[in-house]
Write a protein that holds these residues in place. Structure first.
Motif, PDB file in Angstrom:
ATOM      1  N   ARG A 146       0.814  -1.216   0.000  1.00 41.59           N
ATOM      2  CA  ARG A 146       0.000   0.000   0.000  1.00 41.59           C
ATOM      3  C   ARG A 146       0.848   1.266   0.000  1.00 41.59           C
ATOM      4  N   LEU A 147       2.085   1.169  -0.420  1.00 44.50           N
ATOM      5  CA  LEU A 147       3.002   2.294  -0.328  1.00 44.50           C
ATOM      6  C   LEU A 147       2.749   3.381  -1.356  1.00 44.50           C
ATOM      7  N   SER A 148       2.138   3.056  -2.475  1.00 41.56           N
ATOM      8  CA  SER A 148       1.988   4.030  -3.557  1.00 41.56           C
ATOM      9  C   SER A 148       1.263   5.278  -3.065  1.00 41.56           C
ATOM     10  N   GLY A 149       1.946   6.400  -3.093  1.00 45.04           N
ATOM     11  CA  GLY A 149       1.355   7.662  -2.670  1.00 45.04           C
ATOM     12  C   GLY A 149       1.314   7.879  -1.175  1.00 45.04           C
ATOM     13  N   LEU A 150       1.842   6.918  -0.398  1.00 41.37           N
ATOM     14  CA  LEU A 150       1.755   7.010   1.059  1.00 41.37           C
ATOM     15  C   LEU A 150       3.153   7.113   1.640  1.00 41.37           C
ATOM     16  N   TRP A 151       3.857   8.168   1.336  1.00 39.62           N
ATOM     17  CA  TRP A 151       5.271   8.253   1.648  1.00 39.62           C
ATOM     18  C   TRP A 151       5.586   8.994   2.933  1.00 39.62           C
ATOM     19  N   THR A 152       4.671   9.763   3.462  1.00 41.26           N
ATOM     20  CA  THR A 152       5.024  10.667   4.547  1.00 41.26           C
ATOM     21  C   THR A 152       5.303   9.948   5.854  1.00 41.26           C
ATOM     22  N   HIS A 153       4.989   8.653   5.975  1.00 42.35           N
ATOM     23  CA  HIS A 153       5.191   7.931   7.222  1.00 42.35           C
ATOM     24  C   HIS A 153       6.621   7.421   7.380  1.00 42.35           C
ATOM     25  N   GLU A 155      11.073   7.822   6.737  1.00 37.56           N
ATOM     26  CA  GLU A 155      12.169   8.739   6.499  1.00 37.56           C
ATOM     27  C   GLU A 155      12.463   8.752   5.008  1.00 37.56           C
ATOM     28  N   ARG A 156      12.810   9.886   4.470  1.00 36.24           N
ATOM     29  CA  ARG A 156      13.147   9.985   3.062  1.00 36.24           C
ATOM     30  C   ARG A 156      14.610   9.643   2.856  1.00 36.24           C
ATOM     31  N   GLN A 157      14.882   8.787   1.868  1.00 35.34           N
ATOM     32  CA  GLN A 157      16.237   8.494   1.434  1.00 35.34           C
ATOM     33  C   GLN A 157      16.281   8.763  -0.058  1.00 35.34           C
ATOM     34  N   ARG A 158      16.660   9.951  -0.434  1.00 34.76           N
ATOM     35  CA  ARG A 158      16.616  10.348  -1.837  1.00 34.76           C
ATOM     36  C   ARG A 158      17.894   9.915  -2.534  1.00 34.76           C
ATOM     37  N   GLY A 159      17.725   9.290  -3.707  1.00 30.52           N
ATOM     38  CA  GLY A 159      18.879   8.864  -4.481  1.00 30.52           C
ATOM     39  C   GLY A 159      19.529  10.042  -5.167  1.00 30.52           C
ATOM     40  N   GLY A 160      20.795   9.900  -5.469  1.00 32.23           N
ATOM     41  CA  GLY A 160      21.522  10.939  -6.180  1.00 32.23           C
ATOM     42  C   GLY A 160      22.864  10.408  -6.599  1.00 32.23           C
ATOM     43  N   THR A 161      23.560  11.127  -7.425  1.00 30.07           N
ATOM     44  CA  THR A 161      24.844  10.660  -7.905  1.00 30.07           C
ATOM     45  C   THR A 161      25.793  10.432  -6.738  1.00 30.07           C
ATOM     46  N   GLY A 168      18.345   8.908  -9.529  1.00 31.87           N
ATOM     47  CA  GLY A 168      17.023   8.769 -10.133  1.00 31.87           C
ATOM     48  C   GLY A 168      16.148   7.675  -9.556  1.00 31.87           C
ATOM     49  N   GLU A 169      16.562   7.034  -8.485  1.00 38.06           N
ATOM     50  CA  GLU A 169      15.721   5.976  -7.917  1.00 38.06           C
ATOM     51  C   GLU A 169      14.412   6.572  -7.411  1.00 38.06           C
ATOM     52  N   ARG A 170      13.318   5.944  -7.789  1.00 36.36           N
ATOM     53  CA  ARG A 170      12.025   6.479  -7.371  1.00 36.36           C
ATOM     54  C   ARG A 170      11.829   6.324  -5.871  1.00 36.36           C
ATOM     55  N   GLU A 171      11.151   7.306  -5.270  1.00 31.68           N
ATOM     56  CA  GLU A 171      10.920   7.260  -3.827  1.00 31.68           C
ATOM     57  C   GLU A 171      10.164   6.010  -3.412  1.00 31.68           C
ATOM     58  N   ASP A 175      11.247   3.361  -0.565  1.00 35.43           N
ATOM     59  CA  ASP A 175      10.385   2.990   0.561  1.00 35.43           C
ATOM     60  C   ASP A 175      10.225   1.478   0.649  1.00 35.43           C
ATOM     61  N   ARG A 176      10.010   0.840  -0.490  1.00 37.07           N
ATOM     62  CA  ARG A 176       9.858  -0.620  -0.475  1.00 37.07           C
ATOM     63  C   ARG A 176      11.121  -1.300   0.061  1.00 37.07           C
ATOM     64  N   ARG A 177      12.281  -0.766  -0.324  1.00 39.93           N
ATOM     65  CA  ARG A 177      13.533  -1.342   0.146  1.00 39.93           C
ATOM     66  C   ARG A 177      13.667  -1.166   1.653  1.00 39.93           C
ATOM     67  N   ILE A 178      13.277   0.020   2.162  1.00 37.98           N
ATOM     68  CA  ILE A 178      13.325   0.270   3.610  1.00 37.98           C
ATOM     69  C   ILE A 178      12.400  -0.695   4.342  1.00 37.98           C
ATOM     70  N   ILE A 179      11.172  -0.849   3.832  1.00 39.79           N
ATOM     71  CA  ILE A 179      10.183  -1.717   4.483  1.00 39.79           C
ATOM     72  C   ILE A 179      10.657  -3.166   4.483  1.00 39.79           C
TER      73      ILE A 179
END
Length: 236
Positions: A146-153, A155-161, A168-171, A175-179
Motif C-alpha cells: 500500500r506504499l503508492s502515494g503514502l510516503w510521509t510515514h 524517512e526519506r532516502q533520496r537517491g543521487g549521484t 534517479g531511484e524512485r521514492e 520505501d519498499r527497500r526500507i520496508i
C-alpha cells in the motif's frame, strides 16, 4: 496544495475523532448479521478513541473491486463527510491497495479498514518485546503493498549521484527497500526472542504452558485475571 490523506499516518493526539462506518451487505447475508458486524466495528473504533456518528450500508452481490461500494453510494458518503467535517471513514472489510487508492481520490477524510483499525489497537496495547515486534511486523507487511502515494510515514532516502540507491531511484522503490529491510530485521528479532523463550521454558521443568487466544476485546485479560489471580491490564 491538497492535503495528503493517507491510511498509514496516525493523527496527532486531540479530541476523539468522528467517523462514519461503511459496509457492504452481501446478497446471501442477513441485515441483522451486517448490523452485528457494524456493532463490533463501532466497538473497535471506540477502543481506538474514535466515535462513530453514522453508518452507511449497501446491498451488493460482492464489494466493488474498484471502490468497495457503488459510485453513487461513495459520492453520498463523501458528501456527508465533507458537510459534517468527518475525520475518518472506516470500512468493515479489508480494502485492497487499489480499492484504498481509488476511494481516497473521492473522499475528504482519512480511510481505515477493519484490519488497519485492529492493527492500530494492537500497536497501542502491545506491552512485551515479543508482542511489539509481532505487531510491528504485521504492520509493515500490511503497509508494503500500500506504499503508492503514502510516503510521509517514512524517512526519506533520496537517491543521487554517488549516494546510496543510485541516481534517479524512485521514492516508492526506496520505501519498499526500507520496508523489506525492516521486515527482515523484525523476523530475525522474533527468531532471537523465540530462542530465548525456548531456553526459559526448558528451565521451568515439567510446567505445562497454556495460552489464551481470541479476538480483540472479548475478555482474555479478564479471564486471565480470574483464573490466575493476576493483575493483567483489562478494560472495555
Amino acid at each position: 496544495m491538497e492535503e495528503n490523506r493517507n491510511t498509514l499516518s496516525a493523527p496527532a493526539p486531540h479530541e476523539c475523532e468522528r467517523a462514519v462506518l461503511v459496509a457492504v451487505v452481501r446478497d446471501n447475508q442477513e441485515p441483522r448479521q451486517a448490523e452485528e458486524f457494524l456493532d463490533e466495528l463501532e466497538f473497535l473504533a471506540e477502543t481506538a478513541d474514535i466515535r462513530s456518528v453514522r453508518r452507511f450500508t449497501q446491498r451488493l452481490p460482492q464489494p466493488s473491486s474498484r471502490i468497495y461500494v457503488g459510485p453513487g453510494k461513495l459520492e453520498e458518503i463523501a458528501d456527508y463527510c465533507r458537510e459534517n467535517e468527518i475525520d475518518v471513514a472506516i470500512f468493515d472489510d479489508e480494502l485492497t491497495p487499489s480499492q484504498t487508492r481509488n476511494i481516497e481520490k473521492g473522499m475528504p477524510c482519512r480511510i481505515l479498514d477493519r484490519t488497519r483499525l485492529i492493527l492500530d489497537i494492537f500497536m497501542s496495547r502491545a506491552q512485551t518485546a515479543y508482542a511489539k515486534t509481532q505487531v510491528q511486523l504485521a504492520n509493515y507487511e500490511y503497509m508494503l503493498p500500500r506504499l503508492s502515494g503514502l510516503w510521509t510515514h517514512l524517512e526519506r532516502q533520496r537517491g543521487g549521484t554517488g549516494t546510496r540507491g543510485g541516481a534517479g531511484e524512485r521514492e516508492i522503490e526506496t520505501d519498499r527497500r526500507i520496508i523489506r529491510s525492516r521486515i527482515a530485521k523484525l523476523k530475525e528479532d522474533l527468531k532471537k526472542i523465540d530462542r530465548q523463550m525456548a531456553v526459559q521454558r526448558s528451565n521451568r521443568g515439567q510446567l505445562v504452558r497454556v495460552a489464551l487466544v481470541g479476538y480483540t476485546n472479548v475478555g482474555k485479560s479478564t479471564l486471565m485475571n480470574l483464573i490466575a489471580k493476576s493483575e493483567v491490564f483489562a478494560e472495555n
